[in-house]
Design an enzyme around this catalytic site. Structure first.
Site, short mmCIF file in Angstrom:
data_model
loop_
_atom_site.label_atom_id
_atom_site.label_comp_id
_atom_site.label_asym_id
_atom_site.label_seq_id
_atom_site.Cartn_x
_atom_site.Cartn_y
_atom_site.Cartn_z
N ASP A 16 34.76 -32.98 15.42
CA ASP A 16 35.36 -32.82 14.10
C ASP A 16 34.23 -32.76 13.07
O ASP A 16 33.46 -33.72 12.92
CB ASP A 16 36.28 -34.01 13.81
CG ASP A 16 37.16 -33.79 12.58
OD1 ASP A 16 37.15 -32.66 12.04
OD2 ASP A 16 37.85 -34.73 12.18
N ASP A 112 37.28 -26.30 11.70
CA ASP A 112 36.32 -27.40 11.73
C ASP A 112 36.54 -28.45 12.82
O ASP A 112 35.89 -29.49 12.82
CB ASP A 112 36.29 -28.10 10.37
CG ASP A 112 37.62 -28.74 10.00
OD1 ASP A 112 38.64 -28.39 10.62
OD2 ASP A 112 37.63 -29.59 9.11
N GLU A 113 37.43 -28.18 13.77
CA GLU A 113 37.57 -29.15 14.86
C GLU A 113 38.07 -28.46 16.12
O GLU A 113 38.72 -27.42 16.08
CB GLU A 113 38.51 -30.29 14.47
CG GLU A 113 39.95 -29.88 14.22
CD GLU A 113 40.85 -31.09 13.98
OE1 GLU A 113 40.74 -32.09 14.71
OE2 GLU A 113 41.68 -31.01 13.05
#
Length: 370
Positions: A16, A112-113
């Site tokens: 993350d 983003d993860e």
């Protein structure tokens, strides 16, 4: 501890990125570094919402999905900027390239993860902890960004672990520690538990995983429906969901949030024309035809409704999609209504396309599932 032979445990990493949008902006713009930065809608006029905030801004209580006006009240000297999605997507693609050095089993959840299954890794490193460390270091060295990682034997625990030591953290929760970890976990941290469900649980005296563990599977299902079975399993460290590199597209859609409230039918229909063009372009790109057209409306008071119409055969032509959306809009009764968002979705495809999960929204017109 979850049952099973230790040799059969999966090795799952959840990566993350830390305050991703804000971190990219601070990397690219030195004048933002060390300052409270808010990426999202600007607080002027009707305002918008916070997409993400730097850690300097978070110290003032600013959080994602908060209104920009409220964020400004919490931190009057915060810097507000609009998102630069092309820059974030470019960084996300480079991060994905780093992941692919170690495994092809990558399930992006957003820009983003992502989950990574490194049970068998390409470089024969063998240690999920070592792989997570190498990935974090590569992201830092090559992109000047930081990421947090959670490592465990299943997706739920890995994802939860990645949030423990943010920013730039790495947390490993092994098989023998999972049940104790889950027992101490607040109920609002459980998968599928939103604010309403969390409050319902607390009203029942259920505050932690240990409290949930005292209820039978039948009792959890009675109170919370099908997801109660998942709660019963996960609190015991059982999560058999696999990392899925691809997913089926069940709907394609576009929506737009407007800089001012729409108050006339002409304005609304003009915006629906634009949104329908985007939807149909995507449908034709994927060679899809949907049998159900759904209209999404969000009013100025944030109340949201959806209306849909189904057809006996699939369609993707602009004229029909547009006419159907406008018909559904008029049927809702728009007199004296102020609308801040409109969206159109096509679903119930004859042939379901498989696409990578990394395909994400653009700036305002976005993919979404109703």
């Amino acid at each position: 501890m979850p049952k099973g032979d230790a040799q059969n445990y999966r090795k799952i990493i959840h990566i993350d990125m830390d305050a991703f949008y804000a971190s990219v902006e601070q990397r690219d713009n030195p004048e933002y570094r060390g300052k409270p930065l808010v990426v999202g809608g600007l607080p002027e006029g009707r305002g918008g919402v916070v997409a993400t905030a730097s850690y300097e801004a978070r110290k003032f209580g600013i959080r994602s999905a908060m209104s920009s006006k409220q964020a400004l009240q919490l931190c009057p000297h915060a810097i507000f900027i609009r998102p630069r999605f092309p820059a974030y997507k470019e960084a996300s693609q480079k991060i994905r390239e780093i992941f692919s050095r170690y495994t092809d089993l990558i399930e992006p959840l957003s820009l983003d993860e992502a989950y990574l299954d490194v049970t068998s890794d390409k470089l024969n490193i063998g240690s999920a902890i070592e792989i997570a460390q190498q990935i974090k270091q590569a992201i830092k060295d090559e992109l000047q960004l930081t990421a947090s990682a959670g490592v465990s034997i299943n997706k739920f625990v890995a994802k939860t672990a990645s949030d423990i030591k943010k920013p730039d953290g790495l947390t490993f929760i092994g098989p023998s520690a999972i049940e104790a970890f889950m027992e101490k976990l607040p109920v609002e941290k459980f998968f599928g538990v939103g604010k309403v469900t969390a409050q319902k649980m607390k009203n029942m005296g259920l505050h932690t995983g240990d409290d949930l563990k005292k209820l039978t599977e039948g009792e959890l299902t009675k109170h919370f429906g099908k997801v109660g079975k998942f709660y019963y399993q996960i609190v015991r460290g059982i999560d058999n969901r696999e990392v899925q590199p691809n997913r089926e597209t069940k709907s394609l859609a576009a929506e737009d949030t407007f800089p001012y409230d729409l108050t006339t039918l002409g304005e609304m229909e003009e915006e629906l024309d634009k949104i329908a063009q985007t939807v149909c372009k995507r449908l034709q790109q994927y060679e899809l035809k949907g049998r159900t057209v759904t209209l999404k409306i969000k009013y100025s008071d944030f109340k949201q409704i959806t209306r849909n119409q189904s057809f006996p055969t699939g369609l993707n032509d602009l004229e029909t999609v547009c006419a159907t959306a406008k018909k559904l809009l008029v049927a809702t009764g728009i007199e004296d209504k102020k609308i801040r968002l409109l969206g159109i979705s096509l679903s119930n495809f004859n042939d379901v396309v498989v696409r990578g999960k990394e395909e994400k929204p653009t700036d305002q017109l976005t993919l979404f599932d109703f």
